[in-house]
Scaffold this active site. Structure first.
Site, PDB file in Angstrom:
ATOM      1  N   LEU A 157      10.884   1.553   7.342  1.00 12.73           N
ATOM      2  CA  LEU A 157      10.316   1.987   6.064  1.00 12.73           C
ATOM      3  C   LEU A 157      11.109   3.205   5.561  1.00 12.73           C
ATOM      4  O   LEU A 157      11.378   4.122   6.339  1.00 12.73           O
ATOM      5  CB  LEU A 157       8.847   2.378   6.246  1.00 12.73           C
ATOM      6  CG  LEU A 157       8.165   2.633   4.911  1.00 12.73           C
ATOM      7  CD1 LEU A 157       7.754   1.322   4.267  1.00 12.73           C
ATOM      8  CD2 LEU A 157       6.967   3.540   5.060  1.00 12.73           C
TER       9      LEU A 157
ATOM     10  N   TYR B 255       0.822  -1.204   0.000  1.00 16.74           N
ATOM     11  CA  TYR B 255       0.000   0.000   0.000  1.00 16.74           C
ATOM     12  C   TYR B 255       0.855   1.252   0.000  1.00 16.74           C
ATOM     13  O   TYR B 255       2.069   1.201   0.213  1.00 16.74           O
ATOM     14  CB  TYR B 255      -0.962   0.005   1.194  1.00 16.74           C
ATOM     15  CG  TYR B 255      -0.338   0.360   2.529  1.00 16.74           C
ATOM     16  CD1 TYR B 255       0.425  -0.556   3.243  1.00 16.74           C
ATOM     17  CD2 TYR B 255      -0.522   1.629   3.094  1.00 16.74           C
ATOM     18  CE1 TYR B 255       0.981  -0.225   4.476  1.00 16.74           C
ATOM     19  CE2 TYR B 255       0.035   1.967   4.323  1.00 16.74           C
ATOM     20  CZ  TYR B 255       0.787   1.029   5.010  1.00 16.74           C
ATOM     21  OH  TYR B 255       1.341   1.360   6.219  1.00 16.74           O
TER      22      TYR B 255
ATOM     23  N   LYS C  60       6.397  -1.820   2.040  1.00 16.77           N
ATOM     24  CA  LYS C  60       5.179  -1.286   2.659  1.00 16.77           C
ATOM     25  C   LYS C  60       4.026  -2.269   2.447  1.00 16.77           C
ATOM     26  O   LYS C  60       3.184  -2.086   1.571  1.00 16.77           O
ATOM     27  CB  LYS C  60       4.869   0.092   2.064  1.00 16.77           C
ATOM     28  CG  LYS C  60       4.052   0.984   2.987  1.00 16.77           C
ATOM     29  CD  LYS C  60       4.164   2.431   2.560  1.00 16.77           C
ATOM     30  CE  LYS C  60       3.194   3.344   3.275  1.00 16.77           C
ATOM     31  NZ  LYS C  60       3.255   3.325   4.729  1.00 16.77           N
TER      32      LYS C  60
ATOM     33  N   GLU D 263      11.701   3.045  14.605  1.00 12.62           N
ATOM     34  CA  GLU D 263      10.773   4.051  14.074  1.00 12.62           C
ATOM     35  C   GLU D 263       9.468   3.985  14.858  1.00 12.62           C
ATOM     36  O   GLU D 263       9.315   3.156  15.747  1.00 12.62           O
ATOM     37  CB  GLU D 263      10.522   3.816  12.580  1.00 12.62           C
ATOM     38  CG  GLU D 263       9.939   2.450  12.259  1.00 12.62           C
ATOM     39  CD  GLU D 263       9.746   2.184  10.766  1.00 12.62           C
ATOM     40  OE1 GLU D 263       9.675   3.144   9.967  1.00 12.62           O
ATOM     41  OE2 GLU D 263       9.652   1.003  10.386  1.00 12.62           O
TER      42      GLU D 263
HETATM   43  N1  PDD Z   1       2.697   5.216   7.258  1.00 11.73           N
HETATM   44  N2  PDD Z   1       7.317   4.102   9.026  1.00 11.73           N
HETATM   45  C1  PDD Z   1       6.197   3.371   8.981  1.00 11.73           C
HETATM   46  C2  PDD Z   1       6.178   2.049   9.666  1.00 11.73           C
HETATM   47  C3  PDD Z   1       5.059   3.862   8.298  1.00 11.73           C
HETATM   48  O1  PDD Z   1       3.946   3.118   8.252  1.00 11.73           O
HETATM   49  C4  PDD Z   1       5.104   5.134   7.680  1.00 11.73           C
HETATM   50  C5  PDD Z   1       3.949   5.697   6.914  1.00 11.73           C
HETATM   51  C6  PDD Z   1       6.304   5.879   7.778  1.00 11.73           C
HETATM   52  C7  PDD Z   1       6.451   7.245   7.159  1.00 11.73           C
HETATM   53  O2  PDD Z   1       6.482   7.184   5.772  1.00 11.73           O
HETATM   54  P1  PDD Z   1       6.014   8.399   4.881  1.00 11.73           P
HETATM   55  O3  PDD Z   1       6.795   9.580   5.313  1.00 11.73           O
HETATM   56  O4  PDD Z   1       6.351   7.962   3.504  1.00 11.73           O
HETATM   57  O5  PDD Z   1       4.525   8.586   5.106  1.00 11.73           O
HETATM   58  C8  PDD Z   1       7.393   5.324   8.447  1.00 11.73           C
HETATM   59  C9  PDD Z   1       1.516   5.596   6.489  1.00 11.73           C
HETATM   60  C10 PDD Z   1       1.240   7.053   6.487  1.00 11.73           C
HETATM   61  C11 PDD Z   1       0.347   4.762   6.945  1.00 11.73           C
HETATM   62  O6  PDD Z   1       0.567   3.654   7.397  1.00 11.73           O
HETATM   63  O7  PDD Z   1      -0.789   5.201   6.794  1.00 11.73           O
END
Ligand code: PDD
Length: 280
Positions: free
Chosen positions: A203, A33, A146, A179
């Protein structure tokens, strides 16, 4: 305007959207996703999100799909939604087939999307800062992909809410700080920023990448290296980054104050830079 869903090329109200019960995303968590958000109606960092989506699919050996079609559908949803700040959730599963752990030949990836206004963080939280707990990282070994398998992330998030906090921070068995449950993490110590390097265990966040560039542009000293729980709790400032989170200060972790327990100057400055960049 009702919130909309896209299912393999067709647009409909979210309540009308359904998937077949033998979708591998549903039965095996065999899906990837992305979540892309807009500012003033314009999606932020869309191409970077599409790059990461393609990488996730490649790493899991999904059959390829058309990037142009996905881009077109995402832009169309933002247009139809008409919200200034909205989020498009994109999910792609390997396909639909009778349940079997092995991949069935000839499956077509199933693409669904939804659009909704972004649920903004309360302004007060940004001013006073968030609180967090640390939890042992029980996720699988490829957190750089992801995937929709978010059981550990969900459990950790719920645990933090049950403890009266806002989020949880994953720390490995060996004590390495990874994280947040849906965000990356930075610490600031003595004016120097540190964040976990890009490995299989976190991620590769798009916001993380933007913030690293903003740090460099602002001539802030920043490095990607491993650090432990002591460095986290002993930092002057801690913040989380993510598409929804944006750049969120964390002022209390495991019931201990970070720095003076208030939002720090570097966090505030970088948040302003990020907003400026996002608003274009
Ligand atoms: N989540 N780390 C994890 C485990 C995440 O699920 C996300 C993003 C990030 C940050 O990534 P980005 O800056 O590309 O949004 C880091 C999304 C927003 C979600 O699960 O809805």
């Amino acid at each position: 305007m009702p919130d909309l869903a896209y299912v393999n090329g067709e647009i409909m109200p979210i309540e009308k959207a359904v998937v077949p019960i033998e979708d591998r995303g549903y039965q095996f968590g065999d899906g990837v996703y992305e979540f892309v958000a807009s500012y003033e109606g314009r999606p932020f960092m869309l191409e970077a999100h599409l790059d990461r989506l393609e990488r996730s699919m490649r790493e899991l050996a999904f059959d390829p799909i058309s990037r142009a079609d996905i881009r077109h559908a995402v832009l169309d949803l933002f247009d139809r939604g008409g919200y200034p700040r909205a989020g498009v959730y994109i999910q792609i599963s390997r396909g639909v087939a009778p349940r079997n752990h092995a991949f069935s030949p000839g499956m077509t990836p199933q693409i669904i999307m939804t659009i909704r206004p972004v649920k903004e963080m309360p302004a007060e939280k940004r001013k006073t800062g968030a609180t967090a707990i640390t939890v042992t990282d029980t996720r699988w070994g490829r957190c750089d992909i992801k995937t929709v398998q978010l059981m550990s992330n969900s459990l950790a998030k719920q645990k933090s809410l049950d403890a009266g906090c806002d989020d949880a921070i994953f720390v490995s068995d060996q004590g390495v700080v990874r994280e947040g449950t849906s965000s990356n993490l930075f610490i600031v110590s003595g004016g120097r920023l540190t964040t976990h390097p890009l490995t299989d265990n976190i991620l590769p966040g798009i916001t993380r990448m933007v913030v690293l560039k903003l740090c460099k542009a602002a001539q802030l000293d920043v490095e990607e290296s491993f650090f432990g729980r002591d460095a986290l709790l002993g930092a002057d400032e801690v913040f989380l980054t993510g598409t929804v989170t944006e750049l969120l200060p964390v002022v209390r972790i495991d019931d201990q104050s970070i720095g003076r327990g208030e939002v720090g100057p570097i966090t505030r400055r970088l948040y302003d830079h990020l907003r400026k960049q996002a608003m274009g």
